[in-house]
Design a protein around this motif. Structure first.
Motif, mmCIF file in Angstrom:
data_model
loop_
_atom_site.group_PDB
_atom_site.id
_atom_site.type_symbol
_atom_site.label_atom_id
_atom_site.label_comp_id
_atom_site.label_asym_id
_atom_site.label_seq_id
_atom_site.Cartn_x
_atom_site.Cartn_y
_atom_site.Cartn_z
ATOM 1 N N ASN A 50 -25.165 -22.126 -14.608
ATOM 2 C CA ASN A 50 -26.564 -22.668 -15.235
ATOM 3 C C ASN A 50 -26.821 -24.442 -15.289
ATOM 4 O OD1 ASN A 50 -28.336 -23.558 -17.634
ATOM 5 N ND2 ASN A 50 -29.419 -22.091 -16.535
ATOM 6 N N LEU A 51 -24.577 -24.661 -16.521
ATOM 7 C CA LEU A 51 -24.794 -25.671 -16.591
ATOM 8 C C LEU A 51 -24.337 -26.726 -16.018
ATOM 9 C CD1 LEU A 51 -22.758 -24.043 -20.119
ATOM 10 C CD2 LEU A 51 -24.957 -25.628 -19.847
ATOM 11 N N ARG A 54 -27.727 -27.909 -13.638
ATOM 12 C CA ARG A 54 -28.212 -28.483 -15.086
ATOM 13 C C ARG A 54 -27.760 -29.781 -15.158
ATOM 14 N NH1 ARG A 54 -28.552 -25.190 -20.587
ATOM 15 N NH2 ARG A 54 -29.594 -26.814 -21.022
ATOM 16 N N GLY A 57 -27.987 -31.410 -12.230
ATOM 17 C CA GLY A 57 -29.512 -32.472 -12.021
ATOM 18 C C GLY A 57 -30.149 -31.885 -10.849
ATOM 19 N N ARG A 77 -33.360 -20.591 -14.054
ATOM 20 C CA ARG A 77 -33.566 -21.431 -15.002
ATOM 21 C C ARG A 77 -33.009 -22.893 -14.893
ATOM 22 N NH1 ARG A 77 -32.489 -15.974 -18.734
ATOM 23 N NH2 ARG A 77 -34.746 -15.098 -18.708
ATOM 24 N N ALA A 78 -31.963 -23.373 -14.489
ATOM 25 C CA ALA A 78 -32.236 -24.625 -13.965
ATOM 26 C C ALA A 78 -32.614 -25.482 -14.036
ATOM 27 C CB ALA A 78 -30.975 -24.903 -14.061
#
Length: 220
Positions: A50-51, A54, A57, A77-78
């Motif tokens: 997820n990170l 994120r 982008g 969810r990202a």
């Protein structure tokens, strides 16, 4: 250090940085109830995915290997509201369980589960790319083919993550007859000579045992 310690440290880390999550708990429960193999990524590894998405982008993600949708939900969810994730699952039963979990997590608007062997379904994605992020966690025999496809349908700056590239250290055995080890070693050799990426491999230990992942940045 023992595997018990690895597992306990994972529990400690998850207790620190992973919040209680009904949707993800549902995935884990459904995995057991539906008789699926319990081989989803660990919670801290899910948050790592997820990170990465994120930080990068990512707006368009391709996942190869859905299982019950655990990593799918972490990745989706990202995404921004108009982002899209396509996940490929060979087993119709797994795909059905995953689709229910994804819908329950409120992500059906940005996730599409496509059913069929990835080598059969990938050609239909020719016009969908380039993808910003790839997560490959399926049958290891075909990892070299999946990786080639990812590189060919990426852009400079795309990220490719391939799970399970250490296989408890068995990757060291050049004479192994295990198809998964052979595929993993072929993947490593392919990454090493692929001039369009800059890559590394990282060993991991934890509740899922001893393994690792490859991380590649497409540079050209």
């Amino acid at each position: 250090m023992t595997e018990r310690v690895w597992h306990d440290v994972d529990d400690y880390i998850n207790g620190l940085v992973i919040d209680r999550d009904d949707a993800l708990d549902r995935v884990l429960a459904s995995t057991v109830q539906a008789g699926l193999p319990e081989i989803n990524v660990a919670p801290n590894q899910g948050k790592f995915l997820n990170l990465i998405a994120r930080i990068h982008g990512a707006r368009k993600i391709l996942e190869i290997g859905t299982l019950a949708g655990y990593s799918t939900i972490w990745l989706a969810r990202a995404l921004p509201a108009d982002g899209r994730l396509i996940t490929l699952e060979a087993d119709p039963h797994h795909a059905d369980v995953a689709s229910q979990n994804i819908a329950a997590a409120g992500l059906a608007d940005r996730v599409e589960v496509r059913v069929g062997k990835a080598l059969d379904t990938l050609p239909a994605l020719e016009s969908e790319g380039p993808f910003d992020l790839f997560f490959i966690d399926a049958d290891k025999v075909n990892n070299p083919a999946y990786f080639r496809w990812a590189v060919d349908h990426s852009r400079p700056g795309s990220v490719i993550i391939v799970d399970n590239v250490v296989r408890g250290g068995l990757v060291l055995d050049a004479g192994s007859s295990d198809p998964s080890v052979i595929g993993t070693r072929e993947l490593g050799a392919l990454i090493a000579k692929e001039s369009r990426v800059s890559a590394t491999m990282v060993q991991t230990v934890g509740g899922k045992g001893y393994d690792g992942f490859a991380l590649a940045l497409v540079t050209g």
